[in-house]
Write a protein that holds these residues in place. Structure first.
Motif, PDB file in Angstrom:
ATOM      1  N   GLU A  74      14.856 -27.846  68.548  1.00  0.00           N
ATOM      2  CA  GLU A  74      15.707 -28.713  67.728  1.00  0.00           C
ATOM      3  C   GLU A  74      16.493 -29.684  68.618  1.00  0.00           C
ATOM      4  N   GLY A  75      16.990 -29.181  69.732  1.00  0.00           N
ATOM      5  CA  GLY A  75      17.712 -30.033  70.668  1.00  0.00           C
ATOM      6  C   GLY A  75      16.812 -31.123  71.237  1.00  0.00           C
ATOM      7  N   LYS A  76      15.592 -30.739  71.605  1.00  0.00           N
ATOM      8  CA  LYS A  76      14.636 -31.733  72.114  1.00  0.00           C
ATOM      9  C   LYS A  76      14.319 -32.772  71.048  1.00  0.00           C
ATOM     10  N   TYR A  77      14.140 -32.330  69.801  1.00  0.00           N
ATOM     11  CA  TYR A  77      13.840 -33.255  68.700  1.00  0.00           C
ATOM     12  C   TYR A  77      14.977 -34.271  68.537  1.00  0.00           C
ATOM     13  N   LYS A  78      16.212 -33.781  68.540  1.00  0.00           N
ATOM     14  CA  LYS A  78      17.367 -34.678  68.401  1.00  0.00           C
ATOM     15  C   LYS A  78      17.426 -35.656  69.567  1.00  0.00           C
ATOM     16  N   PHE A  79      17.160 -35.163  70.774  1.00  0.00           N
ATOM     17  CA  PHE A  79      17.175 -36.028  71.955  1.00  0.00           C
ATOM     18  C   PHE A  79      16.094 -37.103  71.847  1.00  0.00           C
ATOM     19  N   LEU A  88       8.676 -36.729  77.528  1.00  0.00           N
ATOM     20  CA  LEU A  88       8.260 -36.407  78.897  1.00  0.00           C
ATOM     21  C   LEU A  88       9.466 -36.014  79.757  1.00  0.00           C
ATOM     22  N   LEU A  89      10.613 -36.661  79.540  1.00  0.00           N
ATOM     23  CA  LEU A  89      11.835 -36.288  80.266  1.00  0.00           C
ATOM     24  C   LEU A  89      12.231 -34.850  79.963  1.00  0.00           C
ATOM     25  N   SER A  90      12.106 -34.471  78.700  1.00  0.00           N
ATOM     26  CA  SER A  90      12.551 -33.140  78.288  1.00  0.00           C
ATOM     27  C   SER A  90      11.518 -32.055  78.575  1.00  0.00           C
ATOM     28  N   SER A  91      10.371 -32.453  79.103  1.00  0.00           N
ATOM     29  CA  SER A  91       9.315 -31.493  79.432  1.00  0.00           C
ATOM     30  C   SER A  91       9.288 -31.276  80.934  1.00  0.00           C
ATOM     31  N   GLN A  92       9.343 -30.031  81.318  1.00  0.00           N
ATOM     32  CA  GLN A  92       9.342 -29.697  82.739  1.00  0.00           C
ATOM     33  C   GLN A  92       7.992 -30.016  83.374  1.00  0.00           C
TER      34      GLN A  92
END
Length: 173
Positions: A10-15, A39-43
């Motif tokens: 949910e946090g990634k979706y909002k970001f 891509l930023l939020s993916s390690q």
């Protein structure tokens, strides 16, 4: 201190949604900004198919925007041994991201305006004397402003490349 709870997805979706909305503020499309945020939020790197699935965009849209993110030097392509797919990884250093965005905007926006202004300033303009004088003053003021913006961009690049300056700015802010 944490105020509320939220699942990572949910946090990634909002970001991703927020970064997509901000994208138009720094000169890119919403789709490009959403892919960048994903891509930023993916390690780890993501394939085209994974990007398509997570941001609900067509293959062509993803391919075009990933290529543009690579041109902006915000994403790099990686291959994995034994995999036929290509994977895309975001640059995660915030200073490098900011620097690359500034440099690309300078190249795409400031430099063409500077060239146009210089061309107009170096052209003999004919017409009503007061109107010509007003126009020439405007051109000179704009050229000065663009020059200052280029200097500011160059200064920010120097600061981003200097660890001491980064620490100093962080300490005083």
């Amino acid at each position: 201190m944490y105020i509320c709870r939220m699942k990572l997805e949910e946090g990634k979706y909002k970001f991703i949604q927020a970064w997509g909305s901000l994208g138009s503020s720094w000169g890119i499309s919403k789709s490009m900004a959403q892919i960048h945020a994903l891509l930023l939020s993916s390690q780890d790197g993501l394939s085209t198919d994974e990007i398509m699935e997570q941001v609900q965009l067509s293959r062509g849209n993803v391919n075009t925007n990933v290529r543009e993110l690579i041109n902006w030097r915000l994403v790099r392509k990686e291959t994995v041994l034994g995999e036929r797919k290509e994977f895309f990884v975001a640059i995660h250093d915030v200073h490098t991201i900011a620097q690359n965005i500034m440099e690309e905007r300078k190249r795409r926006e400031l430099e063409p305006v500077r060239r146009l202004l210089n061309e107009l300033i170096n052209t003999k303009i004919e017409g009503d004397e007061k109107e010509v004088a007003h126009f020439q003053t405007l051109l000179a003021d704009l050229a000065d402003f663009v020059h200052q913006m280029e200097n500011l961009t160059n200064l920010m690049t120097k600061i981003n490349n200097n660890n001491y300056m980064k620490k100093l700015i962080k300490a005083i802010s």
